[in-house]
Design a protein around this motif. Structure first.
Motif, mmCIF file in Angstrom:
data_model
loop_
_atom_site.group_PDB
_atom_site.id
_atom_site.type_symbol
_atom_site.label_atom_id
_atom_site.label_comp_id
_atom_site.label_asym_id
_atom_site.label_seq_id
_atom_site.Cartn_x
_atom_site.Cartn_y
_atom_site.Cartn_z
ATOM 1 N N ILE A 14 -13.895 -0.768 -7.537
ATOM 2 C CA ILE A 14 -12.578 -0.709 -7.184
ATOM 3 C C ILE A 14 -12.664 0.751 -6.250
ATOM 4 O O ILE A 14 -13.248 1.647 -6.843
ATOM 5 C CB ILE A 14 -11.457 -0.139 -8.350
ATOM 6 N N ASP A 15 -11.851 0.812 -5.076
ATOM 7 C CA ASP A 15 -11.720 1.760 -4.256
ATOM 8 C C ASP A 15 -10.330 2.427 -4.721
ATOM 9 O O ASP A 15 -9.318 2.104 -4.154
ATOM 10 C CB ASP A 15 -11.673 1.462 -2.956
ATOM 11 N N PHE A 16 -10.436 3.375 -5.485
ATOM 12 C CA PHE A 16 -9.288 4.026 -6.200
ATOM 13 C C PHE A 16 -8.405 4.710 -5.267
ATOM 14 O O PHE A 16 -6.963 4.720 -5.248
ATOM 15 C CB PHE A 16 -9.572 4.770 -7.402
ATOM 16 N N ALA A 17 -8.966 5.246 -4.249
ATOM 17 C CA ALA A 17 -8.044 6.160 -3.353
ATOM 18 C C ALA A 17 -7.465 5.108 -2.530
ATOM 19 O O ALA A 17 -6.264 5.355 -2.025
ATOM 20 C CB ALA A 17 -9.101 6.927 -2.446
ATOM 21 N N LYS A 18 -7.997 3.976 -2.047
ATOM 22 C CA LYS A 18 -7.393 3.091 -1.175
ATOM 23 C C LYS A 18 -6.055 2.554 -1.958
ATOM 24 O O LYS A 18 -4.913 2.216 -1.636
ATOM 25 C CB LYS A 18 -8.231 2.040 -0.887
ATOM 26 N N ILE A 19 -6.276 1.980 -3.440
ATOM 27 C CA ILE A 19 -5.270 1.469 -4.365
ATOM 28 C C ILE A 19 -4.237 2.436 -4.381
ATOM 29 O O ILE A 19 -2.973 1.987 -4.523
ATOM 30 C CB ILE A 19 -5.899 0.849 -5.350
ATOM 31 N N ALA A 20 -4.404 3.657 -4.578
ATOM 32 C CA ALA A 20 -3.393 4.563 -4.815
ATOM 33 C C ALA A 20 -2.328 4.583 -3.914
ATOM 34 O O ALA A 20 -1.202 4.906 -4.257
ATOM 35 C CB ALA A 20 -3.939 6.090 -5.148
ATOM 36 N N LYS A 21 -2.593 4.342 -2.644
ATOM 37 C CA LYS A 21 -1.418 4.148 -1.567
ATOM 38 C C LYS A 21 -0.645 3.178 -1.643
ATOM 39 O O LYS A 21 0.367 2.659 -1.006
ATOM 40 C CB LYS A 21 -2.126 4.301 -0.321
ATOM 41 N N GLN A 22 -0.917 1.947 -2.507
ATOM 42 C CA GLN A 22 -0.141 0.913 -2.775
ATOM 43 C C GLN A 22 0.623 0.448 -3.865
ATOM 44 O O GLN A 22 1.559 -0.468 -3.768
ATOM 45 C CB GLN A 22 -1.127 -0.119 -2.342
ATOM 46 N N ILE A 23 0.297 1.216 -4.858
ATOM 47 C CA ILE A 23 0.925 0.780 -6.131
ATOM 48 C C ILE A 23 1.509 1.997 -6.717
ATOM 49 O O ILE A 23 1.225 3.266 -6.497
ATOM 50 C CB ILE A 23 -0.148 0.217 -7.183
ATOM 51 N N ASP A 24 2.439 1.692 -7.573
ATOM 52 C CA ASP A 24 3.050 2.782 -8.692
ATOM 53 C C ASP A 24 2.259 2.977 -9.727
ATOM 54 O O ASP A 24 2.891 4.068 -10.347
ATOM 55 C CB ASP A 24 4.626 2.219 -8.803
ATOM 56 N N GLY A 25 1.466 2.195 -10.370
ATOM 57 C CA GLY A 25 0.996 2.400 -11.583
ATOM 58 C C GLY A 25 -0.031 1.470 -11.720
ATOM 59 O O GLY A 25 -0.114 0.185 -11.035
ATOM 60 N N ALA A 26 -0.853 1.639 -12.808
ATOM 61 C CA ALA A 26 -1.805 0.482 -13.284
ATOM 62 C C ALA A 26 -1.860 0.423 -14.709
ATOM 63 O O ALA A 26 -1.866 1.755 -15.687
ATOM 64 C CB ALA A 26 -3.049 0.895 -12.918
ATOM 65 N N ILE A 27 -1.833 -0.832 -15.512
ATOM 66 C CA ILE A 27 -1.956 -0.980 -16.979
ATOM 67 C C ILE A 27 -3.277 -1.333 -16.975
ATOM 68 O O ILE A 27 -3.870 -2.333 -16.562
ATOM 69 C CB ILE A 27 -0.972 -2.103 -17.359
#
Length: 223
Positions: A14-27
């Motif tokens: 997982i590329d966390f920095a990339k994902i962080a720009k697209q979502i509001d949260g993760a379960i």
């Protein structure tokens, strides 16, 4: 409405920095019980790097309990996995195991969900339950549970609020979503409440005094 993904060990790198720009949260799946020998275990994806990337997180535990004593064991394992963490989204009990729960009565499975949720809630967490629409309709006393705990329902054919009362607070609408930063399919969800504000404001999930859980006997208050 919040754009939320949920993940488990099925996701690879997982590329966390990339994902962080697209979502509001993760379960994140914190734990799972391997039903063959009933072994409550940690999910290898737990403690993933979402928080470090600034993504608010919640957790879910995939349960297989066939009775309330097993539900208590799963709740104890879940609480152990939550120790020392702060989570901005609820902790969910995931019930959908056909092998162990498919033959249970509605009364039995409802009591199992209540046992898990009440145990985790008493430790100072904002809790809820997750299942598919068909189970919410046929395998659980959904109105009773959803009045007491927050609900997260999976249905690929439409918003489950059209089928359930009270309306779920979260809807899993896809198991084959795509998010840059994760290879392969990702579950995608709409969350309809501002859970970070609710949870932090109530001092739950590691925010505030964990010795003082929400005293209200009804469903966690949402404002």
């Amino acid at each position: 409405m919040k754009n939320i993904i949920d993940i488990s060990n099925y996701q690879g790198d997982i590329d966390f920095a990339k994902i962080a720009k697209q979502i509001d949260g993760a379960i994140i799946r914190c734990g799972i019980t391997f039903w063959g020998n009933f072994v409550p275990s940690e999910d290898v994806r737990w403690d993933a790097g979402f928080k470090a990337a600034g993504v608010p997180v919640g957790a879910y535990y995939l349960g297989v309990a066939k009775n309330v004593e097993q539900a208590r064991q799963e709740a104890a394992k879940c609480l152990k996995l939550l120790e020392g963490k702060q989570l901005e989204y609820p902790i969910y009990y995931d019930v959908e195991c056909e092998e162990t729960q498919g033959s249970l009565t509605k009364e039995q499975l409802t009591e199992i969900v209540k046992t898990f949720c009440e145990t985790v809630e008493a430790a100072g967490y904002y809790v809820g339950f997750y299942t598919m629409l068909s189970w919410a309709q046929n395998k659980l006393d959904y109105p009773e549970l959803a009045q007491r705990f927050t609900s997260w329902i999976a249905w690929l054919d439409g918003d489950p609020s059209a089928k359930l009362t009270p309306a779920p607070d979260a809807w899993q609408y896809s198991w084959k979503g795509s998010v840059a930063g994760i290879d392969g399919d990702v579950d995608q969800n709409n969350f309809y409440q501002d859970f970070p504000s609710i949870i932090k404001g109530a001092g739950l999930n590691g925010y505030g005094d964990m010795d003082k859980p929400d005293p209200e006997p009804e469903k966690n208050t949402i404002t």
